[in-house]
Design an enzyme around this catalytic site. Sequence first.
Site, PDB file in Angstrom:
ATOM      1  N   ASP A 122      13.817 -27.461  15.829  1.00 50.68           N
ATOM      2  CA  ASP A 122      14.320 -26.851  14.599  1.00 50.68           C
ATOM      3  C   ASP A 122      15.696 -26.217  14.772  1.00 50.68           C
ATOM      4  OD1 ASP A 122      14.483 -25.948  12.056  1.00 50.68           O
ATOM      5  OD2 ASP A 122      13.027 -24.340  12.270  1.00 50.68           O
ATOM      6  N   GLU A 156      21.500 -20.745  10.965  1.00 47.98           N
ATOM      7  CA  GLU A 156      20.219 -20.036  10.982  1.00 47.98           C
ATOM      8  C   GLU A 156      19.907 -19.448  12.358  1.00 47.98           C
ATOM      9  OE1 GLU A 156      16.887 -22.447   9.757  1.00 47.98           O
ATOM     10  OE2 GLU A 156      15.436 -20.883  10.229  1.00 47.98           O
ATOM     11  N   GLU A 206       4.991 -27.186   6.404  1.00 46.59           N
ATOM     12  CA  GLU A 206       5.115 -25.757   6.148  1.00 46.59           C
ATOM     13  C   GLU A 206       4.562 -25.387   4.772  1.00 46.59           C
ATOM     14  OE1 GLU A 206       9.281 -24.912   7.010  1.00 46.59           O
ATOM     15  OE2 GLU A 206       8.790 -24.638   9.126  1.00 46.59           O
TER      16      GLU A 206
HETATM   17  C1  BDP Z   1      13.426 -24.168   9.160  1.00 40.19           C
HETATM   18  C2  BDP Z   1      13.716 -23.008   8.270  1.00 40.19           C
HETATM   19  C3  BDP Z   1      12.960 -23.040   6.966  1.00 40.19           C
HETATM   20  C4  BDP Z   1      13.119 -24.411   6.317  1.00 40.19           C
HETATM   21  C5  BDP Z   1      12.620 -25.464   7.274  1.00 40.19           C
HETATM   22  C6  BDP Z   1      12.877 -26.876   6.785  1.00 40.19           C
HETATM   23  O1  BDP Z   1      13.409 -21.817   8.973  1.00 40.19           O
HETATM   24  O2  BDP Z   1      13.482 -22.022   6.154  1.00 40.19           O
HETATM   25  O3  BDP Z   1      12.440 -24.497   5.125  1.00 40.19           O
HETATM   26  O4  BDP Z   1      13.296 -25.379   8.498  1.00 40.19           O
HETATM   27  O5  BDP Z   1      13.851 -27.460   7.248  1.00 40.19           O
HETATM   28  O6  BDP Z   1      14.539 -24.301   9.969  1.00 40.19           O
HETATM   29  O7  BDP Z   1      12.123 -27.399   5.992  1.00 40.19           O
END
Ligand code: BDP
Length: 628
Positions: A329, A357, A254
């Site tokens: 996720d 979340e 990401e």
């Molecule tokens: C996702 C989230 C994000 C996190 C990412 C992570 O939306 O904000 O940074 O995972 O775990 O669930 O790195």
Amino acid sequence: MKRIGMVLLVACQLIVAARANDGSSLWLPREKNEVASTLVRGPQGTALDELRTYYKGPMPVRMKLEKNALQGDAYRIVVTTRQIELTASTSNGLLYAAFDLLRMQQLGDIRSKEEHPAFDLRLINHWDNLDGSVERGYAGKSILYPTLSDRMADYARANASLGINGIVINNVNASPKMLSEEWLEKVCVINSYLERYGIRTYLSINFASPMALGGLPTADPLDPQVRQWWREKVDAIYRLMPNFGGFLVKANSEGQPGPGDYQRSHADGANMLAEALQPHGGIVMWRCFVYGANHKGEDRVKQAVSEFQPLDGQFLPNVILQTKNGPLDFQPREPYSPVFDQITKTPNMVELQITQEYLGQSRHLVYLAPMWKEFFSFVSPQRLRGIAGVANVGLDDNWCGHHFSQANWYAFGRLAWNPGLSAEAIAREWLKLTFTRDEAFVNPMTEVMMASREACVDYMMPLGLHHIFQFDHHYGPDPGGFKPDYPLEWCPVYYHQADSLGVGFNRSSTGTNATSQYREPYRSQYDDLSTCPENLLLWFHHVPWDYKMKSGRPLWEELCAHYDRGVAEVDRFHEVWQQMRPLVLLADKDDSRRWQEVEDRLQHQQQNAREWRQTCIDYFRSFLGVPQ
Ligand code: BDP
């Protein structure tokens, strides 16, 4: 006379206001003995303080630190007619014994026992940013930054009461600033609070820190200057905090920098840090939450195995791979991550998300322990070196936003100590400690908590549907979500693949073959439409709308029935909560605030469950009978 009367009146009002239960005391005892604190330092001193302040029993309590009596943080409590004896081999063990004794006192059931933690590493991960915002936090601003909350000692204490022994104090999307001298001084202050409660401090690091902070032209893990920079940084950290735990790393994920930026592998990156930490006994927790880099275009749920399995065996001994429970996720239901099947030579840790979340954030009552227990039914705790939970706390009075979200923090800690505990036993325990021991309250509310996760799955994403949330904030439904300028892996339409023929993601051997990453019998079971568990059906298969389900109903009707059931369940939870009002107030007449706050959220949850049902049914219905 008159003046004195007024003063008294004000004083009385203040006392009443101060007593109103805002939930800030969590599951911990509230009635204190008036005593001065001891001079003994460290966790053993804290244990002594806890007992002197909160133990009310008639029998004397003796604490015995006995080398080699028990392993690690284990402890023994022996109750005789004359005394209670707490024995452990570490000072942390004594602290956990003290908290256990106090918990038993609160539950009204003090007995002898011996306890051994299942994992050596029982960690909380904070996704707190230095500006005070909290990524995926729903309970107010950070308790850590930019200035430390005055509840820091309470926070450490609450974690220690569950046996938590490590905290990663900053976001995995880490600012390089965290390693600057100025910020490390603040880290030291946090560490001094945690240390007293037997909790080690860990830091998330930004892989490009040698450039951003050290002014080097590269962060290539094989560059000697870069390696030197990390060695010096780590040495400096240990000079400040000899008990420092180590690093957590999100790399090449990401948009975060990582070894891949220099055509180096995750093993190259992790080993460089591991080498720097090794002389001090520190560890590297390297996250497997990676997609869209080296395996771009591949089914997202397959990418972690594709990326890490070939590297298994190349990591230094103090590297642990940290993987989310599911391969996507933190969805309300996912199959377990096959990383736990495929990584066999490197120690594994599981990362669970306490903050909700994707499960209604701090607005829905969803008890997560049944979900975590489901994970442990597929992945044996013995396969894991440690466990981490992404925190759900902030500056809100009750720490977690929703009073019932405290139960998720509590349950995480209890399972981190003993994953063999049942979700139900933990719920009962938490309800008794937090509200009242009255069975007329505990029984129905345990049932509500136990049903709440499946209800959430039903109204949000039944039968294995997943990731159909609104973009970015992940609250509320958006099944038609598609943005051409976003990676496909963020778009809901990519995950449900609805068309006129059916719905669901074909991950079987006729599709992306994600099923091949699982061990048997799951590989075959998931691969075959007729044996795939229905609660994961649309995760693994693209299924015709008229496919006959086990109930005899066609898929479409079954889907609608699940949405209906989810909504009906939340309605029922609300009814039960309304019936609980007199019992909550009977236990504590100053508890109307908590009751009302839960009530308001349940009403909101009812509306939101209806919104999910309406939006999803309307959207999916549009595909029925429409020619391709
Ligand atoms: C996702 C989230 C994000 C996190 C990412 C992570 O939306 O904000 O940074 O995972 O775990 O669930 O790195």
